[in-house]
Design an enzyme around this catalytic site. Sequence first.
Site, PDB file in Angstrom:
ATOM      1  N   TYR A  73      -8.243  51.244 -30.868  1.00  0.00           N
ATOM      2  CA  TYR A  73      -8.463  51.046 -32.443  1.00  0.00           C
ATOM      3  C   TYR A  73      -6.969  51.327 -33.152  1.00  0.00           C
ATOM      4  CZ  TYR A  73     -10.031  52.034 -36.990  1.00  0.00           C
ATOM      5  OH  TYR A  73     -10.066  52.202 -38.568  1.00  0.00           O
ATOM      6  N   SER A  76      -5.615  51.282 -41.417  1.00  0.00           N
ATOM      7  CA  SER A  76      -6.185  52.479 -41.122  1.00  0.00           C
ATOM      8  C   SER A  76      -5.004  53.411 -41.192  1.00  0.00           C
ATOM      9  CB  SER A  76      -6.988  52.572 -39.841  1.00  0.00           C
ATOM     10  OG  SER A  76      -7.058  53.843 -39.440  1.00  0.00           O
TER      11      SER A  76
END
Length: 250
Positions: free
Chosen positions: A156, A142
């Site tokens: 995350y 990501s």
Amino acid sequence: MTVRSKILITGASSGLGEGMARTFAALGRDLALCARRTDRLQALREELLAAHPDTNVSVRSLDVNDHQQVFNAFDMLRTDLGGLDRVIVNAGLGKGQPIGTGRFDVNLQTAQTNFTAALAQCEAAMKIFRHQRSGHLVVVSSMSAMRGLPRNLTTYAATKASVSARAEGIRAEMTITRTPIAVTTIHPGYIATDLSAGAAKTPMMTSTEKGVRTMVRAIERESSKAKVPAWPWVPMGFLMRHLPLRLVAR
């Protein structure tokens, strides 16, 4: 660049995994698809076979947090397709809460799924690839991996940074040992999926179609790393790395 004709995708029942499955099927690739929601997997399989009758599509139920099941599913899917050329480690979670607010359970679930379960998937894939001395490992990270991020993104972002570092470590080993196994790290920016429906007003959100298309293009090139879509995420990646943390955190 080798044409990778037999591709395994985890987390293929929705979102980016589902989109990649459709795109690779259109390219004539055989697919091994796995996820927890087998009803959605079966529906996707029927859709792909109807649109591409010559494509071989095998599906298996898989909870990536059941680590032994990961190894078993990968081996069974390899048998189903008669081999595996590429494995895309895509399954993951985006949940999180600020550290210290009493939701360790949520952060732990994300950490276990995005880090430990991804490790199991990399181990299972690389075991196969090392045995056959060929293959292409793709890890979906990501843009959040670029820096530490606040609030709900803290855990995350940390898991995705670790995913990127692990992929780079595997790539480094394959390079110094001259082992013909490619390793690609994909850093998606904001790409619309059914999971991001509540974030429709997010700045720089890219459509699912464009996002998946750019991901598949980078995977097919077997790039070492790719920020997708390139605009605006290549320059954004530079800024995220170099701007003061107080600005990135906003």
